[in-house]
Design an enzyme around this catalytic site. Structure first.
Site, PDB file in Angstrom:
ATOM      1  N   TYR A  32     -30.656  49.751 -44.334  1.00 51.70           N
ATOM      2  CA  TYR A  32     -31.824  50.949 -44.168  1.00 51.70           C
ATOM      3  C   TYR A  32     -32.031  51.490 -45.246  1.00 51.70           C
ATOM      4  O   TYR A  32     -31.293  51.490 -46.493  1.00 51.70           O
ATOM      5  CB  TYR A  32     -31.139  52.217 -43.450  1.00 51.70           C
ATOM      6  CG  TYR A  32     -31.900  53.234 -43.858  1.00 51.70           C
ATOM      7  CD1 TYR A  32     -33.222  53.475 -43.186  1.00 51.70           C
ATOM      8  CD2 TYR A  32     -31.447  54.362 -44.562  1.00 51.70           C
ATOM      9  CE1 TYR A  32     -33.961  54.777 -43.459  1.00 51.70           C
ATOM     10  CE2 TYR A  32     -32.080  55.497 -44.723  1.00 51.70           C
ATOM     11  CZ  TYR A  32     -33.447  55.586 -44.304  1.00 51.70           C
ATOM     12  OH  TYR A  32     -34.307  56.607 -44.551  1.00 51.70           O
ATOM     13  N   ALA A  40     -36.248  15.667 -34.564  1.00 47.66           N
ATOM     14  CA  ALA A  40     -34.993  15.293 -34.039  1.00 47.66           C
ATOM     15  C   ALA A  40     -34.700  13.842 -34.552  1.00 47.66           C
ATOM     16  O   ALA A  40     -33.282  13.630 -35.075  1.00 47.66           O
ATOM     17  CB  ALA A  40     -35.021  15.321 -32.529  1.00 47.66           C
ATOM     18  N   VAL A  71     -42.050   2.086 -29.015  1.00 42.35           N
ATOM     19  CA  VAL A  71     -41.255   1.419 -27.954  1.00 42.35           C
ATOM     20  C   VAL A  71     -41.808   1.263 -26.515  1.00 42.35           C
ATOM     21  O   VAL A  71     -41.882   2.655 -26.192  1.00 42.35           O
ATOM     22  CB  VAL A  71     -39.727   1.991 -28.234  1.00 42.35           C
ATOM     23  CG1 VAL A  71     -38.777   1.588 -27.296  1.00 42.35           C
ATOM     24  CG2 VAL A  71     -39.100   1.936 -29.503  1.00 42.35           C
ATOM     25  N   CYS A 118     -45.929  23.088 -35.616  1.00 46.61           N
ATOM     26  CA  CYS A 118     -46.139  24.187 -35.510  1.00 46.61           C
ATOM     27  C   CYS A 118     -47.378  24.625 -36.621  1.00 46.61           C
ATOM     28  O   CYS A 118     -47.780  25.805 -36.356  1.00 46.61           O
ATOM     29  CB  CYS A 118     -44.909  24.898 -35.922  1.00 46.61           C
ATOM     30  SG  CYS A 118     -43.534  24.745 -34.603  1.00 46.61           S
ATOM     31  N   ARG A 167     -26.521  10.121 -44.718  1.00 42.30           N
ATOM     32  CA  ARG A 167     -25.688  10.686 -45.612  1.00 42.30           C
ATOM     33  C   ARG A 167     -24.291  10.485 -45.386  1.00 42.30           C
ATOM     34  O   ARG A 167     -23.361  10.321 -46.361  1.00 42.30           O
ATOM     35  CB  ARG A 167     -25.898  12.122 -45.264  1.00 42.30           C
ATOM     36  CG  ARG A 167     -26.923  12.975 -45.909  1.00 42.30           C
ATOM     37  CD  ARG A 167     -27.150  14.355 -45.451  1.00 42.30           C
ATOM     38  NE  ARG A 167     -28.419  15.046 -45.916  1.00 42.30           N
ATOM     39  CZ  ARG A 167     -29.356  15.320 -44.779  1.00 42.30           C
ATOM     40  NH1 ARG A 167     -28.597  15.276 -43.552  1.00 42.30           N
ATOM     41  NH2 ARG A 167     -30.443  15.944 -45.034  1.00 42.30           N
TER      42      ARG A 167
END
Length: 473
Positions: free
Chosen positions: A445, A15, A85, A48, A25
């Site tokens: 399909y 994040a 922090v 992960c 940007r």
């Protein structure tokens, strides 16, 4: 001239650094200075991927880093690693930091404290793994797996254990996503693995009947799953290292212990600063990811609560997919633009052995908690046309609202080709489709890919029939 504003970011993973990249940007260094503090040595990494690193399926840790601190700095973000922090001064618009070692992550030297002012603040402090307050739970050789540093520590323990004679025993406490993935990783390394969980079946992110399918697959790989068994402590030897994990009724030998008991939002700083927290302990934000009651503070990732679009209730859903999206929204808004994050439907996938596991929407217990009346149906179908080589069975369970037929949730357990089918259900949930409407979806399909009636649509047909049979009452 110096930049007119400074954006300070607390946390250097998904994040936080997505927010930094997006803000950069939109606004150049002459307009907006961006300073990001990360207490570890790595930024923008895939937690992960740690189980697959442990199993030696992928290399690490560098392969798990999407963008290093040096790469962020080259793009105009002042990343300060090994800098924690330790205090937020919201009235003074500043943060107090404690830095140890050099910014390249080499460590060493005495800790240094200083204050950094900000015009806009982003909290992306993530989540902390649950480590129970039990005898031996903090012993060396008892590991949580949340960061790349945690992965490195676990691998050091495994290297030490693997110098000893076999057999080698590993105990994983908790049978959620991280638990079953770590159990597989340790089994692939040749350990005799026992998984302990308080629940009646593994994977409480599934309903118990679907969790039983996961248990069967783990047993087929030689993983011993003991349910209804909570850890009461870790027995250690004279060297302080694990010898066994204890439950009320048994003793399970262990050379290494992995805790997969879940995580809680890391909001210690936020709570001390008086920022609003929800029932889960996560920060409360608006649709723009701005912390409620603040005009200059945003928060995202595993430290926040998010809205479940199916139940309409907030909750803590710590996933990297959401964290990256939060970061995009925060970066846009912190740079003066406009973006929103509407919420989630609760989609997640995993794999243990060759079994693929997926869910989206609500479980039965969650639907009852939300006060919903529903029907449930299950179908067992194949991943391809039944006559086509490689067709494998999968079970699809579906929940639909009783009166309206609105889709409420889907769970899928099967082999290759099963898990990603849940994405169709995730879209249907987001669009608030009924199961009747789902039966008309124009899915692709061909015999190598699906039966004529895809398993998800077959489940929708059965659910639609159950809704009609149940009637309006």
């Amino acid at each position: 001239m110096p930049p007119t504003e400074r954006l300070v970011i607390v946390g250097g993973d998904a994040a936080g650094m997505s927010a930094a990249a997006q803000a950069r940007r939109l606004r150049g260094p002459d307009e907006l200075e961006i300073v990001a503090f990360e207490r570890g040595a790595h930024t923008s990494y895939s937690a992960c991927g740690i189980p697959y690193w442990v199993s030696d399926t992928v290399s690490g840790p560098d392969a798990l880093v999407a963008r290093s601190p040096a790469e962020h700095r080259a793009r105009g973000v002042d990343v300060r690693t090994r800098t924690e922090v330790v205090e937020l001064d919201l009235p003074g618009r500043r943060v107090r930091t404690r830095a140890a070692g050099e910014r390249d992550g080499s460590g060493g030297g005495e800790a240094r404290e200083s204050w950094t002012s900000y015009d806009r603040l982003v909290l992306a402090t993530g989540a902390r793994p649950i480590r129970p307050d039990l005898p031996g739970a903090d012993a060396p050789g008892v590991h949580c797996v949340q960061t790349l540093g945690d992965g490195e520590a676990l691998l050091r323990t495994l290297a030490e254990v693997e110098r000893r004679p076999e057999p080698r025993h590993a105990v994983v406490v908790g049978a959620g996503y991280i638990g079953v993935e770590m159990a597989e990783a340790l089994a692939l390394r040749g350990y005799r693995v026992t998984v302990l969980d308080k629940a009646d079946q593994p994977m409480t992110t599934l309903d118990p009947d679907m969790g039983e399918l996961v248990r069967d697959a783990m047993a087929g790989m030689g993983i011993n799953t003991v349910t209804g068994a909570g850890m009461t402590g870790v027995e250690t030897g004279e060297d302080g290292l694990p010898r066994a994990v204890l439950t009320e009724d048994d003793r399970h030998p262990a050379d290494v212990v992995v805790l997969g008991l879940g995580v809680r939002p890391e909001t210690t700083l936020a709570a001390a600063a008086g920022l609003p927290l929800g029932a889960s302990g996560g920060l409360l934000t608006d649709l723009g990811m701005r912390v409620r009651g603040r005009t200059d503070v945003w928060a995202g990732g595993d430290c926040v609560e998010v809205l479940n679009l199916v139940s309409g209730q907030p909750g803590h859903v710590p996933l990297g997919t959401h964290a990256n999206k939060h970061g995009q929204v925060i970066g846009t808004n912190a740079a003066g633009g406009y973006a929103t994050f509407p919420g989630v439907v609760g989609t997640a996938v995993s794999r243990v052995c060759d079994l693929e596991i997926a869910r989206t929407g609500l479980l039965e217990a969650q639907a009852r908690e939300a006060g919903l009346r529903f029907v449930t149906t299950s179908v067992t179908a194949t991943s391809r046309s039944g006559y086509f080589p490689g067709a494998r069975p999968m079970t699809v369970k579906m929940l639909a609202e009783r009166r309206t037929g609105r889709l409420l949730g889907v769970q899928i357990v099967g082999r290759e080709g099963a898990a990603k089918r849940v994405d169709v259900a995730a879209v249907a949930l987001t669009a608030k489709l009924t199961v009747e409407q789902m039966t008309s979806l124009d899915l692709g399909y061909a015999p190598p890919f699906s039966p004529v009636w895809d398993p998800v649509l077959a489940a929708a047909r059965k659910a639609a029939a159950a809704v009609r049979e149940a009637g309006p009452d």
